[in-house]
Design an enzyme around this catalytic site. Structure first.
Site, PDB file in Angstrom:
ATOM      1  N   ASP A  56     -27.509  -9.140  81.226  1.00 53.94           N
ATOM      2  CA  ASP A  56     -28.121  -9.852  80.100  1.00 53.94           C
ATOM      3  C   ASP A  56     -28.133 -11.366  80.296  1.00 53.94           C
ATOM      4  OD1 ASP A  56     -28.782  -7.590  78.739  1.00 53.94           O
ATOM      5  OD2 ASP A  56     -27.210  -7.739  77.225  1.00 53.94           O
ATOM      6  N   ARG A 105     -35.085 -10.542  68.311  1.00 56.19           N
ATOM      7  CA  ARG A 105     -34.266  -9.329  68.336  1.00 56.19           C
ATOM      8  C   ARG A 105     -32.796  -9.653  68.552  1.00 56.19           C
ATOM      9  NH1 ARG A 105     -34.911  -6.191  72.700  1.00 56.19           N
ATOM     10  NH2 ARG A 105     -33.347  -4.903  71.685  1.00 56.19           N
ATOM     11  N   CYS A 124     -36.502  -3.122  74.505  1.00 58.24           N
ATOM     12  CA  CYS A 124     -37.099  -3.832  75.644  1.00 58.24           C
ATOM     13  C   CYS A 124     -37.318  -2.900  76.830  1.00 58.24           C
ATOM     14  CB  CYS A 124     -36.183  -4.979  76.082  1.00 58.24           C
ATOM     15  SG  CYS A 124     -36.128  -6.357  74.923  1.00 58.24           S
ATOM     16  N   VAL A 178     -28.627  -3.470  87.766  1.00 63.40           N
ATOM     17  CA  VAL A 178     -28.508  -2.675  86.547  1.00 63.40           C
ATOM     18  C   VAL A 178     -29.877  -2.225  86.036  1.00 63.40           C
ATOM     19  CG1 VAL A 178     -27.578  -2.597  84.201  1.00 63.40           C
ATOM     20  CG2 VAL A 178     -26.364  -3.887  85.981  1.00 63.40           C
ATOM     21  N   ARG A 229     -33.458   3.661  81.200  1.00 62.73           N
ATOM     22  CA  ARG A 229     -32.239   3.801  80.402  1.00 62.73           C
ATOM     23  C   ARG A 229     -32.238   5.198  79.773  1.00 62.73           C
ATOM     24  NH1 ARG A 229     -31.767  -1.585  76.782  1.00 62.73           N
ATOM     25  NH2 ARG A 229     -33.986  -1.246  76.429  1.00 62.73           N
ATOM     26  N   PRO A 230     -32.063   6.231  80.579  1.00 61.13           N
ATOM     27  CA  PRO A 230     -32.177   7.601  80.087  1.00 61.13           C
ATOM     28  C   PRO A 230     -31.026   7.973  79.165  1.00 61.13           C
ATOM     29  CG  PRO A 230     -31.387   7.588  82.346  1.00 61.13           C
ATOM     30  CD  PRO A 230     -31.750   6.170  82.016  1.00 61.13           C
ATOM     31  N   LEU A 239     -26.717  10.806  79.953  1.00 62.31           N
ATOM     32  CA  LEU A 239     -25.269  10.693  79.856  1.00 62.31           C
ATOM     33  C   LEU A 239     -24.785  10.869  78.421  1.00 62.31           C
ATOM     34  CD1 LEU A 239     -24.514   7.770  82.339  1.00 62.31           C
ATOM     35  CD2 LEU A 239     -24.316  10.228  82.731  1.00 62.31           C
ATOM     36  N   LYS A 291     -24.458  -9.234  68.939  1.00 63.39           N
ATOM     37  CA  LYS A 291     -25.511  -8.258  68.645  1.00 63.39           C
ATOM     38  C   LYS A 291     -25.084  -6.844  69.029  1.00 63.39           C
ATOM     39  CE  LYS A 291     -29.119  -7.482  71.505  1.00 63.39           C
ATOM     40  NZ  LYS A 291     -29.519  -6.055  71.636  1.00 63.39           N
ATOM     41  N   ASN A 292     -24.659  -6.662  70.261  1.00 58.10           N
ATOM     42  CA  ASN A 292     -24.384  -5.310  70.745  1.00 58.10           C
ATOM     43  C   ASN A 292     -23.142  -4.695  70.104  1.00 58.10           C
ATOM     44  OD1 ASN A 292     -26.652  -5.272  72.420  1.00 58.10           O
ATOM     45  ND2 ASN A 292     -25.560  -6.259  74.094  1.00 58.10           N
TER      46      ASN A 292
END
Length: 417
Positions: A305, A397, A117, A327, A122-123, A126, A22-23
């Site tokens: 994950d 997803r 999700c 994380v 998770r800004p 960066l 997926k990623n």
């Protein structure tokens, strides 16, 4: 809302083929915006996240065509749109990867702040920091990231945290920036390596992916190609835990063993039998699950994950286990749903202490996020009685036909509206 109805306990047996990652797929599809001509991607999973991203690309003007279940063809015309709206991206975190791709292709991008999700902070800082150092101008206005650039020039960029998304976004943009870009303290996940391999197949010049430092020499043009995406290490790990928690016997096919070494090591520590062979990885669940401690870390550490699935397994261990989530701080919220099934878990901050119980019992539970949903399905397979796992959209997803694959392994599972 769809739900899964699962009757346990089950013992999973047989072989299962793992889908494309997926990623990796989400990053590579986004990067395809840079390619001239036709790009054909193989081993692409038709999961919800991929379908949403495909729809977004179509709305931008890209010719998107599924040639069969696992092959996706992309043709990017000279002129495409540069705006991805809130309604398009609200369900997809990876939509942020379009920022670097659109800036490289169109010199301008306007993307709603991404959804996905709610597993923790998770800004985008960066991402923005890195792209700004390449010469882009970026602001956040009314919930949208607005970016533009004239020339992109290579730079030396140090990431304060090895963010996967930021590494990917900067890598995509830097592939066509002028001069050399040096990325330091980058993510080292297999999906990063796969993205670099894809970009190199297009004609990019990227070295060092999979290490702390990636060096990118920008090129003027990238040409479409045919490329196969790596197998999904998290789906593989999920089915490995499925064999363990049901005391089953599964051959996991289409898997790269080195990608899941952290998971294999912890499962072996818990008493699970694991054997690598030419066909895949054989996983046999133990009669007694041993308690272990798990600490999530960026790759090559234990993947966040897989933390939820491991929590479900350790709920049935003989003794006390501990999980430390380093994380995403909200990942431990799964504990509240597992306790509905009889688990004994105490959460304090980023740490969960799990006192293993002899049995779990069927209950109605809700998938709070993608991996928590998978963990609840695993728990339901091992539990006595009937369970209903709600909010199935979260699971869809990231897992392709999960109920069909589990049924093939002997699970009593069905999807209902």
């Amino acid at each position: 809302m769809s739900r899964l109805i699962i009757k346990g306990p089950s013992r999973l047996e047989g072989s299962i083929k793992i889908s494309g990652a997926k990623n990796a797929a989400l990053a590579i599809i986004s990067a395809s915006l840079l390619a001239e001509g036709e790009t054909v991607l193989e081993n692409v999973p038709q999961i919800q996240d991929v379908m949403i991203l495909s729809d977004i690309l179509s709305s931008l003007g890209v010719d998107v065509c599924w040639m069969d279940e696992e092959i996706l063809r992309l043709r990017v015309p000279e002129e495409i749109d540069h705006v991805a709206t809130y309604y398009q991206v609200k369900r997809l975190r990876a939509s942020n990867l379009l920022l670097g791709a659109l800036l490289a292709r169109k010199r301008v991008a306007e993307i709603s702040l991404p959804g996905g999700c709610q597993i923790g902070s998770r800004p985008m800082d960066l991402h923005i920091k890195g792209l700004t150092q390449l010469g882009c101008q970026i602001s956040i206005e009314h919930g949208y990231i607005k970016a533009s650039r004239s020339r992109m020039r290579g730079a030396r960029i140090y990431l304060d945290f090895p963010s996967v998304g930021a590494t990917e976004n900067i890598m995509i943009a830097a592939a066509v920036a002028e001069g050399q870009t040096i990325l330091e303290n980058v993510a080292k996940e297999p999906e990063i390596v796969d993205l670099a391999s894809f970009l190199n197949a297009l004609g990019a010049k990227i070295r060092g992916a999979g290490t702390d430092v990636i060096k990118i020499t920008g090129v003027k043009r990238l040409q479409g190609t045919r490329y196969g995406i790596i197998p999904d290490r998290i789906e593989a790990g999920t089915f490995m835990v499925g064999a363990a928690i049901t005391r089953g016997n599964i051959l996991v096919e289409n898997v790269i063993p080195t990608h899941i070494k952290p998971v294999s090591a912890k499962l072996q520590e818990a008493g699970v039998y694991i054997e690598e062979n030419d066909l895949g990885i054989r996983v046999i669940g133990p009669e007694t699950i041993k308690p272990i401690d798990v600490k999530t870390l960026p790759y090559p550490g234990f993947p966040t994950d897989m933390q939820s699935q491991m929590m479900a397994l350790l709920a049935l261990a003989e003794g006390t286990s501990m999980i430390m989530e380093n994380v995403f701080e909200n990942r431990l919220q799964l504990a509240h749903e597992l306790k509905r099934m009889g688990a004994k878990i105490k959460v304090e901050g980023r740490t969960a202490v799990i006192l293993g119980v002899e049995k779990l019992y069927g209950a109605s539970v809700k998938a709070l996020d993608l991996r928590a949903g998978a963990a609840l399905v695993l728990a339901a397979l091992a539990a006595e009685g009937q369970s209903e796992v709600h909010n199935l959209e979260s699971i869809d997803r990231g897992y392709l036909n999960i109920e069909r694959k589990l049924s093939h392994l002997g699970a009593d599972i069905m999807r209902a509206d």
